[in-house]
Scaffold this motif. Sequence first.
Motif, PDB file in Angstrom:
ATOM      1  N   ILE A   1       0.851  -1.188   0.000  1.00 36.79           N
ATOM      2  CA  ILE A   1       0.000   0.000   0.000  1.00 36.79           C
ATOM      3  C   ILE A   1       0.886   1.237   0.000  1.00 36.79           C
ATOM      4  O   ILE A   1       2.031   1.207   0.472  1.00 36.79           O
ATOM      5  N   TYR A   2       0.364   2.289  -0.563  1.00 35.88           N
ATOM      6  CA  TYR A   2       1.035   3.599  -0.616  1.00 35.88           C
ATOM      7  C   TYR A   2      -0.083   4.580  -0.347  1.00 35.88           C
ATOM      8  O   TYR A   2      -0.998   4.728  -1.180  1.00 35.88           O
ATOM      9  N   VAL A   3      -0.060   5.196   0.815  1.00 40.23           N
ATOM     10  CA  VAL A   3      -1.266   5.928   1.187  1.00 40.23           C
ATOM     11  C   VAL A   3      -0.946   7.141   2.069  1.00 40.23           C
ATOM     12  O   VAL A   3      -0.016   7.106   2.880  1.00 40.23           O
TER      13      VAL A   3
ATOM     14  N   LEU B   1      -2.144  -2.593 -10.191  1.00 37.43           N
ATOM     15  CA  LEU B   1      -2.917  -2.119  -9.049  1.00 37.43           C
ATOM     16  C   LEU B   1      -4.143  -2.994  -8.855  1.00 37.43           C
ATOM     17  O   LEU B   1      -4.749  -3.437  -9.827  1.00 37.43           O
TER      18      LEU B   1
ATOM     19  N   MET C   1      -7.607  -2.277  -6.952  1.00 40.23           N
ATOM     20  CA  MET C   1      -8.237  -1.076  -6.404  1.00 40.23           C
ATOM     21  C   MET C   1      -9.697  -1.351  -6.063  1.00 40.23           C
ATOM     22  O   MET C   1     -10.372  -2.101  -6.772  1.00 40.23           O
TER      23      MET C   1
ATOM     24  N   THR D   1     -12.682   3.835  -4.681  1.00 39.38           N
ATOM     25  CA  THR D   1     -11.470   4.574  -5.029  1.00 39.38           C
ATOM     26  C   THR D   1     -11.415   4.794  -6.539  1.00 39.38           C
ATOM     27  O   THR D   1     -11.097   5.894  -7.007  1.00 39.38           O
TER      28      THR D   1
ATOM     29  N   TYR E   1      -0.123  -3.247  -6.010  1.00 38.06           N
ATOM     30  CA  TYR E   1      -0.362  -2.013  -5.264  1.00 38.06           C
ATOM     31  C   TYR E   1      -1.851  -2.021  -4.942  1.00 38.06           C
ATOM     32  O   TYR E   1      -2.691  -1.899  -5.832  1.00 38.06           O
TER      33      TYR E   1
ATOM     34  N   ASP F   1      -5.103  -0.465  -3.358  1.00 35.65           N
ATOM     35  CA  ASP F   1      -5.575   0.868  -2.984  1.00 35.65           C
ATOM     36  C   ASP F   1      -7.071   0.861  -2.695  1.00 35.65           C
ATOM     37  O   ASP F   1      -7.847   0.163  -3.363  1.00 35.65           O
TER      38      ASP F   1
END
Lengths: 177, 177
Positions: B5-7, B48, B50, B54, B112, B114
């Motif tokens: 995750i990148y948040v 990704l 997702m 989102t 990834y 999200d």
Amino acid sequence: MSNAIYVGTSIDGYIADSEGNIGFLESVPNPERHDLGFADFMESVDALLMGRKTFQTVLGFGVAWPYPKHVFVYSSLLESVPDELADKVTIVRGELHEVIGRLNTEGYKRLYVDGGELIKALLREDQIDTMVIARLPVLLGGGISLFGPTPAHLHFEHVRTEVLLDAIVMTTYRRKR
Amino acid sequence: MSNAIYVGTSIDGYIADSEGNIGFLESVPNPERHDLGFADFMESVDALLMGRKTFQTVLGFGVAWPYPKHVFVYSSLLESVPDELADKVTIVRGELHEVIGRLNTEGYKRLYVDGGELIKALLREDQIDTMVIARLPVLLGGGISLFGPTPAHLHFEHVRTEVLLDAIVMTTYRRKR
């Protein structure tokens, strides 16, 4: 006049897990007993204002009294403190902002506020000026939350961040007013 | 096989405020449009995965499609994607771990992930391997939480921390297994 917190928390913002345990605070090896900036922080305050539960937790550790500054325990329940702490600890009660005003007037202008409920009570009134937050690299998934409701979005200035023991992200924030 | 995750989150762990707004993510001046490590992070993943909300939020921004890697939208509700995204976005459904297993088999090994609900679903199953967390210097006091229940205390290795734009504390964690 300022109120500061210095607190260890998990990545997900808990100060104790769902059983009330704080063992995660000791989960990072610390062979040289780095004090994590505690002495420096203590230098920066005039006294502590502590919740009853935190006070009783500290007493329960059975270690030497760890605070070089006077400790005011905020409690309507507590009636006395152990004799050996009589000159180090004072019980205070009443409306929180009045108590703080009184302490400020008595010369205790910079307070180190400790205890989950007390911190949340002050956040609710936007009365926290400085936060030193040590993030331990663990997700607890639940427990006693450090944070709670605020009256608005509260913006802070980032003062500094250090990584301690290759694991703990320690950040100092100052409230933008 | 890894899920990352990148948040961006507030100090108190929210990814949106109580009205669902994410304006706080833009609260730090960024005159030179620093990408906050996004391109590097994107390089480190194959695709990704997702959540629907989102995805629809990103569509609602009305900006150029921001993802250089294929996006799999996890949704049992969504029936189609806009024509211009037909070769960039695929809808996937089914049990989450089966979907991830299938993507891994197809060569999308580093995902990834999200979306608040998807992240919480994977945390609940201890399926998050890497977390890049950007802490904005604000307390929101409530809203949509980044974190949720976990099956146990989940310990992470601290990989690195950078302070960006003098304000954002960006930490990379890797799950200790």
